[in-house]
Design an enzyme around this catalytic site. Structure first.
Site, PDB file in Angstrom:
ATOM      1  N   GLU A   1       0.847  -1.196   0.000  1.00  0.00           N
ATOM      2  CA  GLU A   1       0.000   0.000   0.000  1.00  0.00           C
ATOM      3  C   GLU A   1       0.886   1.251   0.000  1.00  0.00           C
ATOM      4  OE1 GLU A   1      -3.546  -0.484   2.771  1.00  0.00           O
ATOM      5  OE2 GLU A   1      -2.345  -2.248   3.320  1.00  0.00           O
TER       6      GLU A   1
ATOM      7  N   LYS B   1       0.705   4.477   2.690  1.00  0.00           N
ATOM      8  CA  LYS B   1       0.869   4.349   4.140  1.00  0.00           C
ATOM      9  C   LYS B   1       2.082   5.178   4.591  1.00  0.00           C
ATOM     10  CE  LYS B   1      -0.291   0.901   6.476  1.00  0.00           C
ATOM     11  NZ  LYS B   1      -0.349  -0.364   7.222  1.00  0.00           N
TER      12      LYS B   1
END
Length: 498
Positions: free
Chosen positions: A317, A320
């Site tokens: 991801e 983040k």
């Protein structure tokens, strides 16, 4: 009619017994803090392709709920910390949310858990006091809908809820959290909901490598750590952390609450100072974790205890914050290719999946001969789906390989699965001369044939699919149920004695 009733009764009894002793499960967390992830429908296809049965999401996103409808994938959904206030204040807010955001998609989309808040003790906005009132309101809404026994309510925590975790027998909750932990534990005990915790041995090693060995964190230690109070021996950090929680619960006289690990994993990449964040270590940790869990090994304090675990995370991801490792916990890159090989069944290594396409290491498949008689094909199908240990759920009604509904098609899927699972050797494709090796991949539409080294390839395969009523599958189910009832009954007896 009587025969059909007996079949349905036997299958129902079998499923009931399996429910009583289903064993530990391994799921995966589907975080979406990124701007380059595939669409939810493509994610649902990937999850099915990789035979992942349990997924945790962190909200109740409608597009995600729709994407997982009719897949058989079991979801854990969440209410974020930022939404706790309205849910804690008014019952009507919980009722409306359930009516508008959940009920339109349930039960087509399977939902087993709702998490209320996530690691609230780590939240800088101090929302801990809102958790239990929100849990109570959500449970009341579920009760009104008649779903309170089907969907469990809990909340996830970091290991920071403990003031002490070593030795495990000295595990104790932080007294500063008592104001909300005590009523929460009472809620969990009363409603038979699990205590959910996020466990990360990686951080224990990274932040204290002088005291924690890498092998101990990776389940690969050859030495043991002894708890001086109990004499229990620990060979890995994961078990020690879990037992610290068990002892903390027992210290408050909550002995019936089960623990569920809602996040754990290992990053595959990190900053220059995060030397342990490598693909090799990530593969080792998750592979050893899965084997540890699915074998129902339990922990030194709770041997044989079932423990459900969710691996973090499905994708890397990129949004983040924090160190480089925070953006590299995924099993897959956003293009759906694997970061490293990982067998989520715990039975062995799998082939890499590139671009969501299955690759084969030897380029051969095994299918049923079109000249074989129906009795020969039925016999081979029965054997493959029974003693051959092939998962034949994909050829049952509504599953991807059910059509065309004929013996040649169903037997071909089963023959090939047995062939690939057993080394793709000539002998494994014999089936009394009724198996034929081919060089062309027989996969079609959403029915994906296994290739050598992979464990499962049928898109949309559903392990909970009911017994087939097709001409080929019905006979197999009847024989399989009859043969397994005694085994499962004995297994359930084992469960009741824990």
């Amino acid at each position: 009619m009587a025969r059909g009733f007996r079949l349905i009764f036997a299958a129902s009894l079998l499923l009931t017994l399996l429910g009583l002793c289903r064993g530990s499960i391994v799921g995966v967390c589907y975080g979406r803090n990124a701007d380059d992830l595939p669409t939810p429908d493509k994610v649902a296809q990937l999850v099915q392709l990789r035979n992942i049965k349990y997924i945790r999401i962190y909200d109740s996103n409608i597009q995600v709920l729709k994407a997982f409808a009719n897949t058989g994938i079991d979801l854990m959904i969440g209410i974020p910390n930022s939404d706790l206030l309205p849910f804690s204040q008014f019952q009507s807010n919980a009722d409306t949310w359930l009516k508008n955001s959940i009920l339109p998609y349930y039960p087509a989309t399977k939902i087993s858990y709702i998490t209320i808040g996530a690691e609230v003790t780590e939240d800088p906005h101090n929302v801990s006091a809102l958790v239990v009132p929100a849990m109570q309101n959500i449970l009341t809404a579920l009760r009104k809908a008649g779903l309170h026994r089907k969907i469990k309510v809990s909340s996830t925590h970091s290991l920071g809820v403990l003031s002490r975790s070593f030795p495990p027998s000295a595990g104790a909750f932080n007294s500063s959290y008592a104001f909300f932990l005590k009523p929460m534990l009472e809620f969990l005990a009363e409603n038979q909901s699990p205590f959910m915790v996020d466990i990360y041995p990686y951080y224990a090693y990274r932040d204290s490598s002088n005291n924690v060995s890498l092998d101990y964190a990776l389940f690969e230690s050859s030495s043991e750590v002894i708890d001086p109070n109990t004499g229990l021996l620990y060979t890995n950090m994961f078990d020690a952390q879990i037992d610290a929680l068990y002892f903390a619960l027992m210290a408050l006289n909550f002995r019936t609450i089960k623990i569920m690990v809602t996040e754990t994993g290992w990053p595959s990449k990190g900053s220059s100072k995060e030397t342990a964040a490598t693909p090799d270590n990530a593969q080792k940790y998750n592979t050893n974790l899965i084997r540890h869990v699915i074998n129902d090994t339990g922990t030194p304090a709770k041997p044989g205890e079932e423990l459900d675990v969710y691996i973090f995370s499905l994708f890397n991801e990129n949004r983040k914050p924090g160190l480089e490792s925070e953006r590299n916990w995924g099993l897959f890159y956003p293009d759906q290719t694997s970061v490293y090989n990982l067998d989520l069944t715990g039975r062995g290594n799998v082939d890499m999946i590139t671009g969501a396409n299955v690759t084969s290491s030897n380029g051969t498949w095994c299918i049923a001969s079109s000249t074989a008689s129906e009795s020969e094909l039925q016999s081979g199908l029965d054997w493959a789906c029974g003693p051959g240990n092939v998962d034949c759920s994909a050829v049952q009604p509504s599953q991807p390989c059910y059509e065309p509904d004929n013996l040649v098609s169903h037997a071909s899927y089963a023959f090939n699965s047995y062939y690939q699972q057993n080394g793709a050797t000539d002998v494994a494709c014999s089936f009394g001369g009724n198996g034929v090796k081919v060089n062309k991949n027989p996969s079609y539409d959403n029915c994906i044939y296994m290739s050598y080294g992979s464990n499962k390839t049928a898109t949309a395969s559903n392990a909970t699919a009911m017994a087939s009523t097709s001409s080929s599958a019905q006979k197999w189910v009847h024989k399989w149920v009859s043969g397994c009832l005694l085994v499962v009954t004995l297994a359930s007896f084992r469960c009741f004695n824990y």
